[in-house]
Design a protein around this motif. Structure first.
Motif, short mmCIF file in Angstrom:
data_model
loop_
_atom_site.label_atom_id
_atom_site.label_comp_id
_atom_site.label_asym_id
_atom_site.label_seq_id
_atom_site.Cartn_x
_atom_site.Cartn_y
_atom_site.Cartn_z
N MET A 48 0.83 -1.17 0.00
CA MET A 48 0.00 0.00 0.00
C MET A 48 0.89 1.25 0.00
O MET A 48 1.80 1.39 0.82
CB MET A 48 -0.88 0.00 1.25
CG MET A 48 -1.79 1.17 1.34
SD MET A 48 -2.93 0.90 2.71
CE MET A 48 -3.20 2.55 3.18
N THR A 49 0.63 2.14 -0.91
CA THR A 49 1.42 3.36 -1.04
C THR A 49 1.07 4.35 0.06
O THR A 49 -0.09 4.64 0.32
CB THR A 49 1.16 4.02 -2.41
OG1 THR A 49 1.48 3.09 -3.44
CG2 THR A 49 1.99 5.28 -2.58
N VAL A 50 2.10 4.86 0.71
CA VAL A 50 1.94 5.89 1.74
C VAL A 50 2.18 7.24 1.07
O VAL A 50 3.16 7.40 0.33
CB VAL A 50 2.94 5.68 2.90
CG1 VAL A 50 2.83 6.80 3.92
CG2 VAL A 50 2.72 4.33 3.55
N THR A 51 1.30 8.20 1.35
CA THR A 51 1.43 9.53 0.77
C THR A 51 1.79 10.53 1.85
O THR A 51 1.10 10.63 2.87
CB THR A 51 0.11 9.96 0.09
OG1 THR A 51 -0.22 9.01 -0.93
CG2 THR A 51 0.24 11.34 -0.54
N VAL A 81 8.79 9.38 -7.05
CA VAL A 81 8.15 9.62 -5.75
C VAL A 81 7.46 10.98 -5.69
O VAL A 81 6.40 11.13 -5.08
CB VAL A 81 9.20 9.48 -4.62
CG1 VAL A 81 8.72 10.10 -3.32
CG2 VAL A 81 9.58 8.03 -4.42
N THR A 103 10.12 6.53 6.04
CA THR A 103 9.42 6.04 4.86
C THR A 103 9.26 4.52 4.98
O THR A 103 10.02 3.87 5.70
CB THR A 103 10.19 6.39 3.58
OG1 THR A 103 11.50 5.84 3.65
CG2 THR A 103 10.25 7.89 3.38
N ASP A 113 7.54 2.12 -0.89
CA ASP A 113 6.28 2.43 -1.57
C ASP A 113 5.65 3.68 -0.95
O ASP A 113 4.79 3.60 -0.08
CB ASP A 113 5.33 1.24 -1.48
CG ASP A 113 4.11 1.38 -2.39
OD1 ASP A 113 4.12 2.30 -3.25
OD2 ASP A 113 3.17 0.58 -2.24
N PHE A 114 6.14 4.84 -1.41
CA PHE A 114 5.61 6.11 -0.92
C PHE A 114 5.68 7.17 -2.00
O PHE A 114 6.41 7.02 -2.98
CB PHE A 114 6.36 6.58 0.33
CG PHE A 114 7.78 7.04 0.09
CD1 PHE A 114 8.08 8.38 -0.08
CD2 PHE A 114 8.82 6.12 0.03
CE1 PHE A 114 9.39 8.80 -0.29
CE2 PHE A 114 10.12 6.53 -0.18
CZ PHE A 114 10.41 7.88 -0.35
N VAL A 115 4.87 8.19 -1.82
CA VAL A 115 4.93 9.35 -2.70
C VAL A 115 4.95 10.60 -1.82
O VAL A 115 4.47 10.60 -0.69
CB VAL A 115 3.73 9.43 -3.68
CG1 VAL A 115 3.73 8.26 -4.64
CG2 VAL A 115 2.42 9.56 -2.96
N ASP A 136 9.55 -0.85 2.21
CA ASP A 136 9.49 -1.31 0.83
C ASP A 136 9.63 -0.16 -0.18
O ASP A 136 9.62 -0.38 -1.38
CB ASP A 136 8.22 -2.10 0.55
CG ASP A 136 6.95 -1.28 0.73
OD1 ASP A 136 7.03 -0.05 0.97
OD2 ASP A 136 5.86 -1.87 0.63
#
Length: 128
Positions: free
Chosen positions: A1-4, A124, A50, A55-57, A53
């Motif tokens: 799941m992407t964290v923003t 990112v 962060t 997986d963040f923006v 993995d």
């Protein structure tokens, strides 16, 4: 799941404030996510809030407000401060960069931040 992580461009009134805003966006009130370009580069590589993995923006909303706040005037201020603290052998290069910025050439602080984020964490950054 992407964290923003969200940066509100209206809150970025200078470089010192940028460090606070990004630190809080990633790590909550009083959080840290770099205090200079080298530290930001390290933080972007992981382990400083962060996801493991990667997986963040970073959504930099109203980034045009930050672009103005981190423009030529702020770049001159930052370079002058750097010049005062620099080792004597580094001063000629900083002076030359300062002259370029004063003449309206070269990257601003905003440009440097964006380039660094895109270099260290491609894909990112979202400028909104």
């Amino acid at each position: 799941m992407t964290v923003t992580f969200v940066i509100d461009g209206a809150e970025v009134t200078g470089l010192d404030r940028f460090w606070q805003v990004i630190g809080e966006a990633v790590n909550g009130p009083g959080g840290y996510f770099g205090s200079n370009l080298d530290a930001l580069a390290d933080c972007l590589c992981g382990g400083y809030g962060t996801p493991d993995d990667g997986d963040f923006v970073i959504e930099w909303r109203r980034h045009e407000l930050s672009r103005r706040a981190l423009g030529r005037d702020e770049t001159v201020r930052v370079l002058q401060r750097r010049l005062e603290r620099a080792h004597p052998t580094s001063r000629p290069a900083i002076r030359a960069r300062l002259e370029e910025v004063r003449a309206g050439r070269g990257p601003t602080v905003f440009d440097e931040l964006v380039a660094l984020i895109e270099d260290k964490a491609p894909g990112v950054l979202r400028l909104l």
